[in-house]
Write a protein that holds these residues in place. Structure first.
Motif, PDB file in Angstrom:
ATOM      1  N   ALA A 101      -8.287   3.069  -3.305  1.00 50.74           N
ATOM      2  CA  ALA A 101      -8.782   3.684  -4.532  1.00 50.74           C
ATOM      3  C   ALA A 101     -10.278   3.876  -4.333  1.00 50.74           C
ATOM      4  CB  ALA A 101      -8.522   2.779  -5.718  1.00 50.74           C
ATOM      5  N   ALA A 102     -10.793   5.014  -4.789  1.00 50.27           N
ATOM      6  CA  ALA A 102     -12.207   5.291  -4.552  1.00 50.27           C
ATOM      7  C   ALA A 102     -12.809   5.973  -5.767  1.00 50.27           C
ATOM      8  CB  ALA A 102     -12.365   6.178  -3.317  1.00 50.27           C
ATOM      9  N   GLY A 103     -14.104   5.868  -5.863  1.00 49.23           N
ATOM     10  CA  GLY A 103     -14.833   6.565  -6.908  1.00 49.23           C
ATOM     11  C   GLY A 103     -15.285   7.919  -6.385  1.00 49.23           C
TER      12      GLY A 103
ATOM     13  N   LEU B 129     -20.428  -2.518  -8.775  1.00 47.95           N
ATOM     14  CA  LEU B 129     -20.257  -1.068  -8.668  1.00 47.95           C
ATOM     15  C   LEU B 129     -21.634  -0.403  -8.595  1.00 47.95           C
ATOM     16  CD1 LEU B 129     -17.278  -1.439 -10.890  1.00 47.95           C
ATOM     17  CD2 LEU B 129     -17.144   0.025  -8.885  1.00 47.95           C
ATOM     18  N   GLU B 130     -21.662   0.905  -8.454  1.00 43.21           N
ATOM     19  CA  GLU B 130     -22.902   1.615  -8.183  1.00 43.21           C
ATOM     20  C   GLU B 130     -23.759   1.808  -9.435  1.00 43.21           C
ATOM     21  OE1 GLU B 130     -19.825   1.674  -6.147  1.00 43.21           O
ATOM     22  OE2 GLU B 130     -19.683   3.557  -7.282  1.00 43.21           O
TER      23      GLU B 130
ATOM     24  N   VAL C  81     -16.501   6.957  -2.817  1.00 39.08           N
ATOM     25  CA  VAL C  81     -17.053   5.642  -2.466  1.00 39.08           C
ATOM     26  C   VAL C  81     -16.039   4.551  -2.774  1.00 39.08           C
ATOM     27  CG1 VAL C  81     -18.276   5.599  -4.714  1.00 39.08           C
ATOM     28  CG2 VAL C  81     -18.917   3.958  -2.931  1.00 39.08           C
ATOM     29  N   GLY C  82     -15.947   3.589  -1.862  1.00 41.08           N
ATOM     30  CA  GLY C  82     -15.056   2.452  -2.075  1.00 41.08           C
ATOM     31  C   GLY C  82     -15.547   1.237  -1.308  1.00 41.08           C
TER      32      GLY C  82
ATOM     33  N   SER D  21     -10.013   7.563  -8.372  1.00 39.15           N
ATOM     34  CA  SER D  21      -9.607   6.993  -9.661  1.00 39.15           C
ATOM     35  C   SER D  21     -10.587   7.326 -10.778  1.00 39.15           C
ATOM     36  CB  SER D  21      -9.446   5.478  -9.533  1.00 39.15           C
ATOM     37  OG  SER D  21     -10.641   4.910  -9.065  1.00 39.15           O
ATOM     38  N   ASN D  22     -11.811   7.633 -10.408  1.00 44.76           N
ATOM     39  CA  ASN D  22     -12.847   7.947 -11.405  1.00 44.76           C
ATOM     40  C   ASN D  22     -13.891   8.798 -10.690  1.00 44.76           C
ATOM     41  OD1 ASN D  22     -13.159   5.178 -10.062  1.00 44.76           O
ATOM     42  ND2 ASN D  22     -15.264   5.603 -10.657  1.00 44.76           N
TER      43      ASN D  22
ATOM     44  N   ASN E 236     -17.902   9.724 -10.615  1.00 42.07           N
ATOM     45  CA  ASN E 236     -19.169   9.192 -11.115  1.00 42.07           C
ATOM     46  C   ASN E 236     -20.238  10.283 -11.141  1.00 42.07           C
ATOM     47  OD1 ASN E 236     -17.783   6.730 -10.977  1.00 42.07           O
ATOM     48  ND2 ASN E 236     -18.539   6.314  -8.925  1.00 42.07           N
TER      49      ASN E 236
ATOM     50  N   ILE F  95      -9.667   1.953 -13.375  1.00 42.38           N
ATOM     51  CA  ILE F  95      -9.441   2.296 -11.968  1.00 42.38           C
ATOM     52  C   ILE F  95      -7.974   2.039 -11.620  1.00 42.38           C
ATOM     53  CG2 ILE F  95      -9.910   1.560  -9.589  1.00 42.38           C
ATOM     54  CD1 ILE F  95     -12.804   1.032 -10.405  1.00 42.38           C
TER      55      ILE F  95
END
Ligand code: HPA
Length: 277
Positions: free
Chosen positions: A117-119, A197-198, A214-215, A239-240, A242, A255
């Protein structure tokens, strides 16, 4: 005994343990990330071995990750599925967390398919899309190959100029097309250490250095797989997404919910892909 000699012995003990229990050698390693463990339900003739029963295997400490190694068949191929993976943020070194991939490569696997899963960082990508990984950036301050090299396992300086297999990428995109999966992207995955998280400034930075998602995983496993000479395919569930200019809280529950929603599509995609391998 030095650290590396000890690690090698532990890997070899795990390999021997698994060899005595397996009738077939695995061809393909499946690394199932957050919310994606359900793929293991699709394996024919599954044989489940708990991580805790395998000598020297690390233990999952994250609730969203089970801890099972499942051998079985998918599309007629012998598969070893890692249901539950290990992360740098759990306190494992990159060498420790890639222990299962090293063991499975020594059991004879030739291909690794890794999911996560990644942003999303690319504003053109939508939450709930799938992203085939074309390349990666490693920002985890560790490398699984750090320390003495074991030449029997791979070379000292592995080439990563073509890390993700072009043919597998093309096949994956073609399968998505065939299945009518429209939210199918490809891009660059950046691995951060986590677990925080970022910040918006970090999100902006990660986008500027060329990442699309990003993950907190995947890259260490991919480095070991390449060192061991495997072909690699990576797929992220975005999953999201940003947006640093309008950063929303990134919540684990969201997520996981979004990943589980998209996971069904990833399962369809992988089942289709296996018909062609
Ligand atoms: N950042 C880092 N890791 C993630 C994210 C994110 O936004 N979403 C899912 N995994």
């Amino acid at each position: 005994m030095n650290e590396m000699a000890k690690y090698r012995l532990q890997v070899e003990e795990a390999v021997t343990f698994l060899q005595t229990r397996l009738t077939n050698q695995p061809e393909i390693i499946l690394v199932l990330g957050t919310g994606l463990g359900a793929l293991a339900d699709h394996l024919d003739h599954p044989q489940t071995i708990a991580y805790e029963d395998i000598p020297h295997f690390p233990r999952s400490t994250v609730a969203s990750h089970a801890g099972n190694l499942i051998f079985g068949q998918l599309g007629g191929k012998q598969v070893a599925a890692l249901q539950g993976r290990f992360h740098y943020y759990e306190g494992y070194s990159a060498k420790e967390l890639t222990f299962p991939v090293r063991v499975l490569s020594l059991l004879g696997a030739e291909t690794m398919l890794v999911s996560n899963a990644a942003g999303g960082l690319n504003p053109a990508h939508a939450a709930g899309s799938l992203m085939v990984i074309r390349d990666h950036i490693n920002l985890i301050p560790d490398n699984p190959l750090r320390g003495e090299n074991i030449d029997a396992w791979g070379v000292r300086f592995p080439d990563l100029s073509a890390t993700y297999d072009q043919e597998l990428i093309a096949q994956t995109l073609a399968c998505a097309d065939k299945l009518g999966i429209t939210k199918m992207e490809s891009g660059i995955y950046v691995a951060i250490p986590g677990p925080s998280l970022e910040t918006p400034a970090e999100t902006r930075y990660l986008r500027q250095i060329g990442a699309d998602a990003v993950g907190m995983s995947t890259v260490p496993e991919v480095i070991v797989a390449k060192h061991a000479g495997l072909k690699v395919l990576g797929i992220s569930v975005v999953s999201n997404v940003n947006d640093p200019d309008n950063q929303q809280p990134i919540l684990l529950e969201e997520i996981i919910a979004q990943t589980e929603q998209t996971a069904a599509q990833l399962v369809r995609l992988i089942l289709e892909l296996f018909k062609e391998l």
